[in-house]
Design a protein around this motif. Structure first.
Motif, PDB file in Angstrom:
ATOM      1  N   TYR A 228       0.876  -1.182   0.000  1.00 20.09           N
ATOM      2  CA  TYR A 228       0.000   0.000   0.000  1.00 20.09           C
ATOM      3  C   TYR A 228       0.906   1.222   0.000  1.00 20.09           C
TER       4      TYR A 228
ATOM      5  N   ARG B  79       1.673   5.533  -1.004  1.00 20.33           N
ATOM      6  CA  ARG B  79       1.294   6.878  -1.458  1.00 20.33           C
ATOM      7  C   ARG B  79       2.246   7.294  -2.553  1.00 20.33           C
TER       8      ARG B  79
ATOM      9  N   LYS C 289      -2.990   7.500  -3.454  1.00 21.05           N
ATOM     10  CA  LYS C 289      -2.455   6.268  -2.891  1.00 21.05           C
ATOM     11  C   LYS C 289      -3.217   5.089  -3.474  1.00 21.05           C
TER      12      LYS C 289
ATOM     13  N   THR D  42      -7.866   7.757  -4.114  1.00 26.68           N
ATOM     14  CA  THR D  42      -7.516   6.651  -3.224  1.00 26.68           C
ATOM     15  C   THR D  42      -8.188   5.345  -3.613  1.00 26.68           C
TER      16      THR D  42
ATOM     17  N   LEU E 182       0.798   8.316  -8.898  1.00 33.61           N
ATOM     18  CA  LEU E 182       1.321   7.011  -8.491  1.00 33.61           C
ATOM     19  C   LEU E 182       2.576   6.625  -9.253  1.00 33.61           C
TER      20      LEU E 182
ATOM     21  N   ALA F 261       6.938  10.007  -2.608  1.00 32.06           N
ATOM     22  CA  ALA F 261       6.244   8.728  -2.457  1.00 32.06           C
ATOM     23  C   ALA F 261       6.788   8.005  -1.249  1.00 32.06           C
TER      24      ALA F 261
ATOM     25  N   LEU G 211       3.280   2.790   2.736  1.00 29.65           N
ATOM     26  CA  LEU G 211       2.432   2.929   3.914  1.00 29.65           C
ATOM     27  C   LEU G 211       2.313   1.593   4.654  1.00 29.65           C
TER      28      LEU G 211
END
Length: 388
Positions: free
Chosen positions: A12, A14, A19, A67, A106, A376, A379
């Motif tokens: 996961y 960002r 994200k 998201t 991304l 970036a 997470l």
């Protein structure tokens, strides 16, 4: 008897102001390693769509276009590239994944994931310095260079680079989009830098329709009753405004040749984008930060998946930079006109600087490169679970 959940290795991440859930292609279940219903069904369930409640509570999505995203990466099958990058924009309230475009935000996380997950040859990663990851964007068939900072052989994620729309500082990741005209046609699909776009019940609007980064329809804020300083609540709480902007987007898509009739717009929600521009004005960003008109070149507000974006999509920023570099476009005019190889524009969360190089060859405009900086970080990493 209900089958147990399956476990899929995932990260996961960002990237920029978005994200999403990142996967190595080879980690997906065999049926999902190829495009089709099995892949889409798996990713929809992981993200938590379709959700009639609009919350994606039973999934990894965050119930916004920024998201509700998935990324699939693999060793590149293209010469002189390190990794193939496939992006899926997941609808929130529909069982639908749009594979028609890229996510520029991304993209900033693609390089880090690729290095960490062994998709980049170790000889291309210095012990200290910057690794330039050569990315093949599989959705639009374009090359992107992602400059990933490396410290002691590992991706450097922490730093002091601040990006409006992201709460905390991180390491700067520079992006270069090479020949960023979208893979579906000419830079200006109509052949004009400005067109008259006829939209029933709304009128005839001046529009710049450009294929750079992502297909985008630019209109003047004043032509649809806005100042260009609007924040999310000003648009997203107004059902009539959302319908108007979606209607404009749909007619722009037809004019650009992306769809053949208006009804097809529902099956192509990710592209094109529609954005409205204006000359600089003072305004308060969504964080409360005061943005002075003298510090920016123009104002831009962009729609994504039917809502006003909280900041700016990275691919739309490429389109903004490309259009600004070409004299006579609505973006160029809003920014004051002339030769503009770098601009700083205001968006709902603050400001963003983007650069582009454009030239006219045999009467046709071409953008050779667009660049910007994002950040970036990882997470969470491990496995994501989904019911079979």
């Amino acid at each position: 008897m209900f089958k147990p959940q399956i476990k899929v290795p995932a990260t996961y991440m960002r990237g920029g102001t978005s994200k999403g859930v990142f996967f190595k292609l080879t980690d997906l279940p065999k049926p999902a390693q190829v495009a089709g219903e099995a892949r889409d069904n798996l990713l929809l369930r992981i993200i938590g769509s379709p959700d009639p409640y609009g919350k994606q509570t039973d999934g990894m999505g965050g119930a916004t276009s920024s998201t509700s995203k998935t990324v699939i990466l693999s060793k590149s099958e293209q010469s002189y590239h390190d990794v193939d990058y496939l992006f899926g924009q997941v609808a929130i309230d529909k069982a639908f994944i749009d594979w028609s475009g890229n996510c520029g935000n991304l993209t900033s996380a693609v390089g880090a994931f690729a290095i960490t997950n062994g998709l980049v040859d170790k000889s291309r990663v210095p012990d200290n310095g910057v690794a330039v990851v050569r990315v093949w964007q599989a959705n639009i068939k374009k090359s992107i260079l992602v400059h990933v900072p490396i410290t002691n052989g590992e991706v450097q994620e922490t730093g002091d680079f601040e990006l409006d729309g992201v709460t905390f500082a991180a390491a700067e990741v520079k992006l270069e989009f090479l020949n960023p005209a979208d893979g579906e046609g000419a830079l200006f699909p109509t052949g004009n830098v400005v067109d008259d776009l006829e939209v029933p019940r709304i009128g005839t609007l001046k529009a710049t329709m450009i294929n750079a980064g992502i297909p985008t329809v630019f209109i003047n804020a004043s032509d649809i009753g806005y100042s260009g300083t609007e924040l999310q609540d000003d648009i997203n709480n107004d059902i009539d405004a959302l319908k108007k902007l979606e209607t404009i987007r749909a007619h722009g898509a037809v004019k650009m040749g992306l769809i053949s009739n208006i009804s097809e717009a529902q099956t192509r929600q990710h592209t094109p984008k529609v954005a409205f521009v204006a000359a600089p004005l003072d305004y308060n960003a969504s964080s409360g930060k005061f943005i002075e008109a003298k510090t920016i070149d123009l104002l831009v507000r962009a729609m994504s998946m039917g809502k006003l974006h909280h900041a700016m999509m990275g691919t739309a920023a490429v389109a903004i930079g490309a259009a600004a570099a070409i004299e006579g476009t609505l973006v160029n005019v809003a920014a004051g006109g002339g030769s503009l190889n770098e601009i700083n524009f205001g968006h709902p969360s603050g400001t963003l600087k983007v650069g582009a190089e454009a030239q006219q060859i045999d009467g046709d405009w071409q953008v050779t490169k667009a660049s910007m900086s994002r950040s970036a970080r990882v997470l969470m990493e491990g496995v994501v679970r989904a019911p079979q």
